[in-house]
Design a protein around this motif. Structure first.
Motif, short mmCIF file in Angstrom:
data_model
loop_
_atom_site.label_atom_id
_atom_site.label_comp_id
_atom_site.label_asym_id
_atom_site.label_seq_id
_atom_site.Cartn_x
_atom_site.Cartn_y
_atom_site.Cartn_z
N VAL A 43 0.89 -1.17 0.00
CA VAL A 43 0.00 0.00 0.00
C VAL A 43 0.92 1.22 0.00
N CYS A 44 1.06 1.86 -1.17
CA CYS A 44 2.02 2.96 -1.31
C CYS A 44 1.42 4.31 -0.95
N ASN A 45 0.14 4.46 -1.10
CA ASN A 45 -0.52 5.72 -0.73
C ASN A 45 -1.90 5.38 -0.20
N ALA A 46 -2.13 5.73 1.05
CA ALA A 46 -3.44 5.54 1.69
C ALA A 46 -3.85 6.89 2.26
N PRO A 47 -4.35 7.77 1.40
CA PRO A 47 -4.63 9.14 1.84
C PRO A 47 -5.86 9.22 2.72
N SER A 48 -5.98 10.35 3.41
CA SER A 48 -7.22 10.60 4.15
C SER A 48 -8.38 10.43 3.17
N PRO A 49 -9.38 9.65 3.53
CA PRO A 49 -9.77 9.15 4.85
C PRO A 49 -9.39 7.68 5.08
N ALA A 50 -8.10 7.38 5.15
CA ALA A 50 -7.68 5.99 5.29
C ALA A 50 -8.17 5.37 6.59
N ALA A 51 -8.19 6.15 7.67
CA ALA A 51 -8.66 5.58 8.94
C ALA A 51 -10.14 5.20 8.84
N THR A 52 -10.95 6.10 8.29
CA THR A 52 -12.37 5.79 8.07
C THR A 52 -12.53 4.57 7.18
N SER A 53 -11.67 4.46 6.18
CA SER A 53 -11.82 3.44 5.13
C SER A 53 -11.08 2.15 5.42
N ALA A 54 -10.53 2.00 6.63
CA ALA A 54 -9.62 0.89 6.90
C ALA A 54 -10.24 -0.48 6.65
N PHE A 55 -11.51 -0.66 6.96
CA PHE A 55 -12.12 -1.98 6.78
C PHE A 55 -12.28 -2.34 5.30
N PRO A 56 -12.84 -1.49 4.46
CA PRO A 56 -12.89 -1.85 3.03
C PRO A 56 -11.52 -1.88 2.37
N ILE A 57 -10.56 -1.05 2.84
CA ILE A 57 -9.20 -1.14 2.29
C ILE A 57 -8.63 -2.53 2.60
N GLY A 58 -8.81 -2.98 3.85
CA GLY A 58 -8.33 -4.30 4.23
C GLY A 58 -8.96 -5.40 3.38
N ALA A 59 -10.26 -5.29 3.14
CA ALA A 59 -10.95 -6.29 2.31
C ALA A 59 -10.41 -6.27 0.88
N TYR A 60 -10.15 -5.08 0.36
CA TYR A 60 -9.60 -4.94 -1.00
C TYR A 60 -8.22 -5.58 -1.08
N ILE A 61 -7.39 -5.35 -0.07
CA ILE A 61 -6.06 -5.94 -0.04
C ILE A 61 -6.14 -7.46 0.01
N VAL A 62 -7.04 -7.98 0.86
CA VAL A 62 -7.20 -9.44 0.97
C VAL A 62 -7.63 -10.03 -0.37
N ASP A 63 -8.58 -9.38 -1.04
CA ASP A 63 -9.04 -9.87 -2.35
C ASP A 63 -7.90 -9.82 -3.38
N THR A 64 -7.13 -8.73 -3.36
CA THR A 64 -6.02 -8.58 -4.30
C THR A 64 -4.96 -9.65 -4.05
N LEU A 65 -4.64 -9.87 -2.78
CA LEU A 65 -3.65 -10.90 -2.45
C LEU A 65 -4.16 -12.29 -2.82
N ASP A 66 -5.45 -12.51 -2.64
CA ASP A 66 -6.03 -13.80 -3.00
C ASP A 66 -5.85 -14.09 -4.48
N ARG A 67 -6.08 -13.07 -5.32
CA ARG A 67 -5.88 -13.24 -6.77
C ARG A 67 -4.41 -13.47 -7.09
N GLN A 68 -3.55 -12.76 -6.35
CA GLN A 68 -2.12 -12.90 -6.56
C GLN A 68 -1.65 -14.31 -6.22
N ILE A 69 -2.14 -14.82 -5.10
CA ILE A 69 -1.79 -16.19 -4.68
C ILE A 69 -2.31 -17.22 -5.68
N THR A 70 -3.55 -17.02 -6.13
CA THR A 70 -4.16 -17.96 -7.08
C THR A 70 -3.39 -18.01 -8.40
N SER A 71 -2.82 -16.88 -8.80
CA SER A 71 -2.14 -16.82 -10.09
C SER A 71 -0.76 -17.48 -10.08
N LEU A 72 -0.22 -17.74 -8.88
CA LEU A 72 1.11 -18.38 -8.79
C LEU A 72 1.06 -19.86 -9.20
#
Length: 399
Positions: free
Chosen positions: A370-399
């Protein structure tokens, strides 16, 4: 050997680690931070606002994450008995130019499907007798919370679920092979199959450790706050915000009711010369050297030099800062501006000098940053986390 390592125990890193744990309950997950407590940096030095998503371009990740995040944050606080207050926000126009900008913001609120009420001068005075302005927008879904309390609960849930929380462990080097990522700490060496970096102010330094090609650098902006004496605890009923300049990424000085009952004013936005310069001493030779070697810093400085001079003047000249506060609340005097710790915004800047306004991610085969998490990152932390998990899941699947 861990399955996943997460670096950064701010609210984004904690949300990500907790949601990874729920997605992969059978996996061994470690969360690493160099500080002795969670939520020490950007998370612990903000105004505690649960933003509604007023300012953000429709369809952007910021707009989507903010609206989802506000509801998710309130739901999490309800479930875990964390105090918050949905006090609402007033964006106050004090002149005709701001009134025109206010009308544009009203349209944006509607485009982002937010409840918003337009107030004239008399209606504003009814809601806020101590605030002056010629009109305002009322956004009722905005709230306040202590994000450190949210972090502490997330850390508790993560550890309770079997996660390994390693505080007081600074990352000094990273290396990646076909099979794993090796994380060299100042007190240990650990390895993981995958790495997620939510390292905020140090995001660019971690990508450089892995030689990931990027065109950005983190430039710190220092937001200075003042706290008002307790006699002003009831001076406003809502959060009082200015109408922002659409050409700048900062919201301007505002009056914020804190969850503990106090009221702060701020922040301004001055150039930071130390990435973790929260106190009065705001200089780090290493951080300065990194900035002056980066061409984007000079291009940014040239583009916004007038604004930078005004912000710097008001930082050193307290009456200038006071004038911004008195636009809305004339009762406040110079002696009422009492010291309050500053915050540092980790702003990603591109080589061409442009500010990154939305979320920015980079990755290698086994790492996601996560290179840039601008305001409102604190407010958005739960959907950001979900987005990261989904992105990592695709990354793992592609290996």
């Amino acid at each position: 050997m861990y399955d996943i390592a997460v670096i950064g125990a701010g609210i984004v890193g904690l949300s990500t680690a907790w949601q990874l744990q729920k997605r992969y309950p059978q996996w061994n997950i470690v969360l690493i931070d160099k500080e002795q407590e969670v939520g020490t940096h950007q998370t612990g030095h903000n105004s505690g606002v649960i933003h509604a998503g007023v300012y953000y371009a429709p369809g952007s990740l910021k707009a989507k994450f903010c609206k989802q995040g506000a509801e998710a944050t309130k739901t999490f606080c309800h479930k875990h008995h964390i105090d918050f207050d949905q006090c609402g926000k007033l964006l106050v126009a004090t002149n005709e130019l701001e009134k025109q900008r206010m009308d544009a913001l009203y349209t944006r609120c509607l485009e982002n499907d937010l409840e918003v009420i337009k107030l004239d001068e008399e209606q504003l005075k009814e809601r806020e007798p101590n605030v002056k302005g010629i009109g305002a927008l009322f956004v009722p879904s905005t709230g306040i919370v202590n994000y450190r309390h949210v972090c502490q609960k997330l850390a508790e849930l993560f550890v309770k679920g079997g996660g390994d929380l390693r505080l007081g462990s600074e990352v000094v080097d990273l290396s990646e092979s076909h099979e794993q990522v090796t994380i060299t700490l100042d007190n240990d060496v650990v390895s993981a199959s995958y790495l997620v970096s939510c390292s905020g102010l140090m995001a660019d330094r971690l990508t450089k450790m892995l030689n990931i090609p990027t065109d950005f650098q983190i430039i710190p902006f220092r937001g200075e706050y003042y706290q008002l004496p307790s006699k002003f605890n009831n001076v406003v009923n809502h959060l009082i915000y200015p109408i922002p300049d659409p050409d700048l990424p900062f919201l301007g000085v505002h009056l914020t009711r804190m969850i503990d009952g106090s009221v702060t004013v701020g922040p301004n936005a001055v150039q930071g010369w130390k990435r973790e310069g929260y106190g009065r001493i705001n200089i780090s030779p290493r951080d300065i050297l990194d900035m002056v070697r980066f061409s984007g810093f000079w291009k940014l400085l040239f583009k916004h030099w007038r604004t930078g001079l005004v912000e710097t003047k008001n930082s050193w000249y307290k009456p200038g800062y006071l004038a911004q506060v008195r636009k809305y609340c004339e009762q406040i005097k110079l002696e009422d501006l009492q010291y309050y710790p500053a915050g540092i915004r980790a702003q990603a800047v591109m080589k061409d000098g442009s500010l990154v306004h939305d979320f920015l991610f980079s990755q290698s085969t086994r790492t996601l940053h996560v290179c840039n998490a601008p305001s409102p990152a604190a407010t958005s932390a739960f959907p950001i986390g979900a987005y990261i998990v989904d992105t990592l899941d695709r990354q793992i699947t592609s290996l």
